[in-house]
Design an enzyme around this catalytic site. Structure first.
Site, short mmCIF file in Angstrom:
data_model
loop_
_atom_site.label_atom_id
_atom_site.label_comp_id
_atom_site.label_asym_id
_atom_site.label_seq_id
_atom_site.Cartn_x
_atom_site.Cartn_y
_atom_site.Cartn_z
N ASP A 10 -4.76 -2.76 9.78
CA ASP A 10 -5.27 -2.49 8.43
C ASP A 10 -6.66 -3.07 8.22
O ASP A 10 -7.09 -3.98 8.93
CB ASP A 10 -4.34 -3.13 7.38
CG ASP A 10 -3.04 -2.38 7.24
OD1 ASP A 10 -2.75 -1.52 8.08
OD2 ASP A 10 -2.31 -2.67 6.27
N HIS A 48 -4.16 -6.85 11.44
CA HIS A 48 -5.46 -6.57 10.83
C HIS A 48 -6.54 -6.73 11.90
O HIS A 48 -6.73 -7.83 12.41
CB HIS A 48 -5.73 -7.54 9.67
CG HIS A 48 -4.71 -7.42 8.58
ND1 HIS A 48 -3.48 -8.05 8.64
CD2 HIS A 48 -4.74 -6.74 7.41
CE1 HIS A 48 -2.79 -7.74 7.56
NE2 HIS A 48 -3.53 -6.95 6.78
#
Ligand code: NI
Length: 442
Positions: free
Chosen positions: A249, A393
């Site tokens: 993400d 991430h």
């Protein structure tokens, strides 16, 4: 036909599975300095086993030396080292093994690939030079050095490194074969791609074949056979295979390109949930993701918590992010990851309208909270089960540093890494919420 070479940002072929039952492991562990080093040991291949142990031991020594040197200088930084491995090729004649040496000192992370190729008939560890017929070697050296000109200011050093035997500390070249039979060479010394990964050179398969030695032909054949027949992205049946999906993400960010290199090197796929603002700032990175065949989803325009927005504002935000992605890839994403996983009935309604499924997760690595590759690796691997959606991430260097080991660990546990759509049998429904493969019955 001249020997063709062009510089690429690396691609080593990899194979998830292979004869793990025939292997033992040589392991060095020291929890005090976050050291976890493991290399394989094969039956009836003593020279190969010695070389692998040498790589492990010399890596450990170099790491301990750094730790000791810093210990004398006051308050210490955080240190960690991991070495993991995977098979590149395995046949009666040849075994190819890829090692990943990852060191962390403070916030500095360095990942170094090392390949070891072994010829079972001569019972020898192969250098790059051994792959070539003696008469073809000088031309091969010239081709590699020439292709790397852009990436290296020291061509003589690159040339010397190519000729050197595989070095335990990884200073010699790493090499392997692509699915199409090209030879991919990465001279670790004195060449760097813009993203910090070593730059690689690909020697085209056609003209290469006539220049290989007997050992080189065996290695190339073994690598290709090892790759064919195994799961390739797009042909994976997750109702049969044990699949998991890695998701990243908040990008694209400064480490995204490096992550793409890692995924390509290890021949696995993943899904990226991109923030619209960042897509507009770095369209090239989005193109890189798309060209690498990685899946791209929507993670809103500004990373706002969607539940704080009204329906109109929310629709505008998400549609705008989708447009930014489509401007690069040519198609709008069908997957939405709401920032913070925060959703309500309005989010459901808007994502239905925009034809996007809502993708949450069941494994949260909390990689933003723990900037430590060993911790992230542990969190991702130990909580993964069949059908897991793993949240990471790629805007954190430490998260990207953990990925090579996460991949090898998951593969050694029998998992196949797939995109979110593949995990959900290619039928995620707009407006529906998925936390795990079981939310999408086959
Ligand atoms: Ni996010």
């Amino acid at each position: 036909m001249p020997l063709q070479a062009r510089a690429v940002i690396t691609v080593l072929p990899t194979l998830p599975h292979g004869l793990v039952d025939q292997l033992a492991e040589y392991r060095v562990v020291d929890p005090d300095v976050h050291l976890d080093v493991v290399v394989p040991q094969l039956k009836q291949a003593p020279a190969l086993n010695r070389r692998l142990q040498q790589v492990a031991d010399s890596s450990v020594h170099a790491f301990r030396r750094t730790v000791r040197r810093e210990a004398g200088r006051g308050p210490g930084r955080y240190h960690a080292m991991t070495v993991g491995w995977q098979l590149l090729a395995r046949s009666d004649t040849t075994t190819g093994i890829q090692l990943w040496v990852a060191q962390q000192h403070g916030l500095q992370v360095r990942i170094q690939p090392v390949t070891v190729w072994y010829d079972h008939s001569s019972r020898k560890v192969l250098s790059l030079r051994d792959l070539f017929a003696p008469a073809a070697w000088p031309a091969a050296q010239r081709a590699v050095v020439g292709a790397l000109r852009q990436h290296s200011d020291r061509p003589a050093a690159v040339k010397a490194a190519l000729a050197a035997p595989g070095h335990p500390e990884g200073k010699g070249p790493t090499f392997g074969f692509s699915a199409g039979g090209s030879l991919v060479v990465t001279p670790a010394a004195h060449s760097r791609s813009p993203h910090g990964m070593p730059a690689s050179v690909r020697l085209a398969s056609g003209p290469l074949q006539s220049r290989l030695s007997q050992a080189g032909r065996s290695a190339s054949g073994a690598a290709r056979r090892h790759q064919s027949g195994d799961a390739r992205p797009g042909r994976v049946d997750c109702s049969i295979r044990k699949c998991v999906a890695l998701t990243f993400d908040d990008g694209p960010g400064p480490y995204t390109a490096e992550l793409v290199s890692i995924l390509e090197q290890q021949n696995v796929t993943a899904t990226f949930f991109l923030v619209g603002d960042r897509v507009r700032q770095a369209p090239d990175l989005v193109a890189t993701l798309d060209e690498a065949g990685l899946e791209i989803g929507n993670h809103s325009s500004h990373h706002d918590e969607l539940t704080f927005l009204g329906a109109v504002e929310m629709e505008h935000d998400l549609a705008s992010a989708s447009r930014a992605i489509a401007a690069v890839t040519g198609h709008r994403p069908t997957l939405l990851r709401p920032p913070y996983g925060s959703r309500n009935s309005t989010v459901d309604a808007v994502s239905t309208k925009l034809r996007m499924a809502e993708i949450l997760w069941d494994v949260d690595t909390l990689d933003w909270r723990h900037p430590d590759p060993a911790h992230i690796r542990h969190a991702a691997v130990n909580r993964a089960r069949r059908g897991s959606l793993i949240l990471m991430h790629d805007v954190h260097r430490t998260s990207v540093a953990a990925v090579p080991h996460i991949i090898t660990d998951l593969q050694r546990r029998g998992f196949t890494l797939v995109t979110v759509s593949q995990l959900l049998h290619d039928t995620p429904a707009p407006g529906r919420v998925y936390r795990h493969q079981s939310d999408s019955p086959p």
